[in-house]
Write a protein that holds these residues in place. Sequence first.
Motif, PDB file in Angstrom:
ATOM      1  N   LEU A   1       8.716   5.326   8.050  1.00  0.00           N
ATOM      2  CA  LEU A   1       8.177   4.904   6.759  1.00  0.00           C
ATOM      3  C   LEU A   1       8.056   6.084   5.800  1.00  0.00           C
TER       4      LEU A   1
ATOM      5  N   ASP B   1       0.157  -2.484   5.458  1.00  0.00           N
ATOM      6  CA  ASP B   1       0.385  -2.640   4.022  1.00  0.00           C
ATOM      7  C   ASP B   1       1.013  -1.349   3.529  1.00  0.00           C
ATOM      8  N   VAL B   2       2.333  -1.356   3.385  1.00  0.00           N
ATOM      9  CA  VAL B   2       3.084  -0.136   3.101  1.00  0.00           C
ATOM     10  C   VAL B   2       2.616   0.543   1.821  1.00  0.00           C
TER      11      VAL B   2
ATOM     12  N   LEU C   1       0.935   4.295   1.787  1.00  0.00           N
ATOM     13  CA  LEU C   1       1.579   5.411   1.106  1.00  0.00           C
ATOM     14  C   LEU C   1       0.704   5.958  -0.020  1.00  0.00           C
TER      15      LEU C   1
END
Length: 218
Positions: free
Chosen positions: A19, A112-113, A117
């Motif tokens: 990711l 929850d990307v 991030l």
Amino acid sequence: MRVVIAEDSVLLRAGVQSLLSDVGIETAAAVSNGDDLLVAIREHRPDLVIADVRMPPTFTDEGLRAALAARKEIPGLPVLVVSQYVEGSYAVDLIAEGTSGVGYLLKERVADVADFLEAVRRVAGGGSAIDPDVVAQMLARSRRDPLDALTARETEVLGLMAQGLSNAAIAKQLVVTQGAVENHISNIFSKLGLEASRDENRRIRAVLTYLDSTAVRA
């Protein structure tokens, strides 16, 4: 940005690394235990450490203890801790010396990307990212008179402050003016006997230091 990841689950460790790679963040090292985490931090001097709380051999607090030790060796080292559960005492230990460059997220938040991030960038930049559920539990554990003096809205604002939100972000979430938020914050510091500051990280540190002291005495 270069990070060191400490996570005993091979799949999760690889997933986080992938990711981060997708958005141009380099993983300097990915390890599975606290001892290796300290070695990797000393060798690579990363911009951010992402560490699980529970790792081998006892699966209690190895990751957290390694992160705390690393911050003592390298003052200001940004650390983002992740945990499967809400473990308020661990959060208190991590943030006791200040919330600059500190994050504590539940693992479900990693799914929850965008949120994950954002937390990575915020903590690496010297900000804070405290999971709302962790903040809620810490607030719930604190039952001393100062918090009882707060109104329901002031308590809500306090929780959002502890998550690291700015005045503008709090106003947007609560659908009120920024001036109203500033008034609430002024009242909170007055009732808690804390000196107000325009530095949001200092505000968060004051709030969480207070929660730490009340949780210990409760």
